[in-house]
Write a protein that holds these residues in place. Sequence first.
Motif, mmCIF file in Angstrom:
data_model
loop_
_atom_site.group_PDB
_atom_site.id
_atom_site.type_symbol
_atom_site.label_atom_id
_atom_site.label_comp_id
_atom_site.label_asym_id
_atom_site.label_seq_id
_atom_site.Cartn_x
_atom_site.Cartn_y
_atom_site.Cartn_z
ATOM 1 N N SER A 189 0.726 -1.257 -0.447
ATOM 2 C CA SER A 189 -0.137 0.059 0.100
ATOM 3 C C SER A 189 0.877 1.467 0.238
ATOM 4 N N PRO A 190 0.627 2.356 -0.654
ATOM 5 C CA PRO A 190 1.013 3.502 -0.196
ATOM 6 C C PRO A 190 1.526 4.348 1.027
ATOM 7 N N HIS A 191 0.017 4.165 0.946
ATOM 8 C CA HIS A 191 0.316 4.250 2.695
ATOM 9 C C HIS A 191 0.936 3.529 3.828
ATOM 10 N N TRP A 192 1.792 2.649 3.407
ATOM 11 C CA TRP A 192 2.839 2.091 4.100
ATOM 12 C C TRP A 192 4.555 3.051 3.479
ATOM 13 N N ASP A 193 4.128 3.475 2.406
ATOM 14 C CA ASP A 193 5.547 4.166 1.591
ATOM 15 C C ASP A 193 5.039 5.204 2.173
ATOM 16 N N ALA A 194 4.516 5.846 2.755
ATOM 17 C CA ALA A 194 4.620 7.570 3.340
ATOM 18 C C ALA A 194 4.634 7.238 4.033
ATOM 19 N N ILE A 195 3.939 5.954 5.380
ATOM 20 C CA ILE A 195 4.651 5.862 6.338
ATOM 21 C C ILE A 195 6.266 5.627 6.605
ATOM 22 N N ASP A 196 6.901 5.132 5.683
ATOM 23 C CA ASP A 196 7.907 4.269 5.978
ATOM 24 C C ASP A 196 9.074 5.810 5.483
ATOM 25 N N ALA A 197 8.433 6.556 5.137
ATOM 26 C CA ALA A 197 9.567 7.356 4.230
ATOM 27 C C ALA A 197 9.173 8.409 5.293
ATOM 28 N N VAL A 198 8.356 8.584 6.647
ATOM 29 C CA VAL A 198 8.206 9.865 7.426
ATOM 30 C C VAL A 198 9.205 8.966 8.367
ATOM 31 N N LYS A 199 8.884 7.893 8.882
ATOM 32 C CA LYS A 199 9.723 7.059 9.855
ATOM 33 C C LYS A 199 11.468 7.244 9.138
ATOM 34 N N ASN A 200 11.507 6.943 8.171
ATOM 35 C CA ASN A 200 13.665 7.038 7.875
ATOM 36 C C ASN A 200 13.290 8.818 7.567
ATOM 37 N N ARG A 201 12.516 9.555 7.492
ATOM 38 C CA ARG A 201 13.480 10.859 8.032
ATOM 39 C C ARG A 201 13.584 11.871 9.429
ATOM 40 N N ASP A 202 12.365 11.281 10.293
ATOM 41 C CA ASP A 202 11.872 11.279 11.764
ATOM 42 C C ASP A 202 12.253 10.619 13.019
ATOM 43 N N GLY A 203 12.478 9.696 12.704
ATOM 44 C CA GLY A 203 11.846 8.202 13.415
ATOM 45 C C GLY A 203 10.574 7.679 13.498
ATOM 46 N N ASN A 204 10.289 7.503 14.617
ATOM 47 C CA ASN A 204 9.042 6.844 15.568
ATOM 48 C C ASN A 204 8.202 7.705 14.625
ATOM 49 N N LEU A 205 6.916 6.900 14.209
ATOM 50 C CA LEU A 205 6.045 7.831 13.994
ATOM 51 C C LEU A 205 4.947 8.692 14.735
ATOM 52 N N GLN A 206 4.300 9.713 14.685
ATOM 53 C CA GLN A 206 4.241 10.608 16.122
ATOM 54 C C GLN A 206 2.362 10.901 15.487
ATOM 55 N N HIS A 251 2.566 14.096 13.196
ATOM 56 C CA HIS A 251 3.195 14.229 11.745
ATOM 57 C C HIS A 251 1.747 13.765 10.927
ATOM 58 N N PHE A 252 0.446 13.743 11.581
ATOM 59 C CA PHE A 252 -0.512 13.495 10.774
ATOM 60 C C PHE A 252 -1.642 15.456 11.423
ATOM 61 N N ARG A 253 -2.107 15.852 10.083
ATOM 62 C CA ARG A 253 -2.346 17.267 9.946
ATOM 63 C C ARG A 253 -3.949 17.100 9.924
ATOM 64 N N GLY A 298 3.401 16.158 3.961
ATOM 65 C CA GLY A 298 4.511 16.124 3.508
ATOM 66 C C GLY A 298 4.068 14.955 2.743
ATOM 67 N N THR A 299 3.270 14.213 2.605
ATOM 68 C CA THR A 299 2.729 13.114 1.589
ATOM 69 C C THR A 299 2.135 12.646 0.407
ATOM 70 N N LYS A 300 1.372 14.131 0.906
ATOM 71 C CA LYS A 300 -0.411 13.649 0.619
ATOM 72 C C LYS A 300 -0.992 12.565 0.818
ATOM 73 N N THR A 301 -1.034 12.039 1.375
ATOM 74 C CA THR A 301 -0.963 10.812 1.960
ATOM 75 C C THR A 301 -2.275 10.647 3.283
ATOM 76 N N TYR A 302 -3.543 10.521 2.107
ATOM 77 C CA TYR A 302 -4.678 10.820 3.819
ATOM 78 C C TYR A 302 -4.702 8.920 4.173
ATOM 79 N N PHE A 303 -5.438 9.844 5.414
ATOM 80 C CA PHE A 303 -5.845 8.865 6.422
ATOM 81 C C PHE A 303 -6.900 9.110 7.135
ATOM 82 N N ALA A 304 -8.030 8.121 8.194
ATOM 83 C CA ALA A 304 -8.735 8.816 9.414
ATOM 84 C C ALA A 304 -8.438 8.273 10.104
#
Length: 414
Positions: free
Chosen positions: A92-109, A112-114, A134-140
């Motif tokens: 899923s592209p959702h995991w791609d976006a999450i992994d990109a944030v993790k690689n950049r900032d460490g653990n997801l917080q 990170h969600f606007r 920064g990913t243009k990926t959307y979540f609920a």
Amino acid sequence: MATSEHSKSSFEKTMAQIIVKFKLFHSASIIEKSSEKPNLSTCEQSVSSAISDSAISSASRTENTATKFHAYCCHGSTSNNNRSKYYHTRNSPHWDAIDAVKNRDGNLQLSHFRKIKRIGGGGAGSVFLAELRGTKTYFAVKVEEIGGSNVRGMKNEIQLLQMLDHPLLPTLYFHCERGGKFYFVTEYCPAGDLNSLRRKQIGGFFPEEIAKFYCAEILLALEYLHSLGIVYRDLKPENVLVREDGHLMLIDFDLSQSFHHHGIDFVAEPWRGRSHSIVGTREYLAPEIVEEKGHGNAVDWWTLGVFLYELLYGSTPFIGWDTADTISNIVDEELFFPAIPHVSLEAKNLIRALLVKEPDKRIGRKRGATDIKKHAFFQDIKWPLVLSRTPPSLPKLHIKPITSAELQVREESW
């Protein structure tokens, strides 16, 4: 360690058998499941003690419950889920976006969600549309207040969501507790819920072929839940979201109950687990719940019958003038089919078989979902191909895009 490895191996073999049996996936390879699991029994005792400790004051009990709920959420696991835990969403592209944030900032917080806007909710909770910055990926993002009365439901929902890995069920991408609230991050379904979509149809009901497809997908979801020892107990169109691709997603597990026992990874249907709690939505309550006779997974087949009836006729079969009248109808009234709209004999026969008031005589009592799949109503459904089918096209199924104006509104804090 040897016991743990043996249990892990047994789990993987069982999941392989499930995948082959259900024919839901098109690959024989299975990802490895993480052997690091939270000590749920310890957590349950911790939360339970906070709820039942009568020696402390009501205010102190609420504070203690929230503290122990926080301990439950964090005990033995991290709130940062990983794509390796899941099979059906691993690409899923959702995991791609999450992994990109993790690689950049460490653990997801949570930061990170606007937060963009509120898209639903009720009771003590709300659901918001959010962008992973920064990913243009959307979540609920589901947000619930942590209080003594709903701790058990939230604890239950977290536990169950962490068990699920199925195309028709939500993926828990992230969860955390902050400021007396709990946050669940799952997939955003822009088409909304099935009840809203039904109301937009001419006459307020779906054509039979479309209702059949939706019912087939929900049947597969319930079959998977039952295989894990889970009774869903709250099926209704409001709890079914329509994904962007037109397939469905069953949500809200706070009323679900797990009869999953330690060491048992697969539960064949039907099974003997029983509950005596009174839960569910009024018009969908099964007679055995209303009469407090104890219930098992047969209640999900009753609600499937009510669900199919509502999709086809635009209303539930036993609705009365008020709650008492509805409850009385569920227990005493015979099933009635209106003359309009026209519904096939096969559909009516399946609904009759699902809405048998005695659970021991209801369809599904012998082989669970297998009995229902073999009903004449589904004779043209190729079950291994349901999830790869193109969903039915509906003129009122509009995917509302996220506008630049919505993205430019002043940001609100969580």
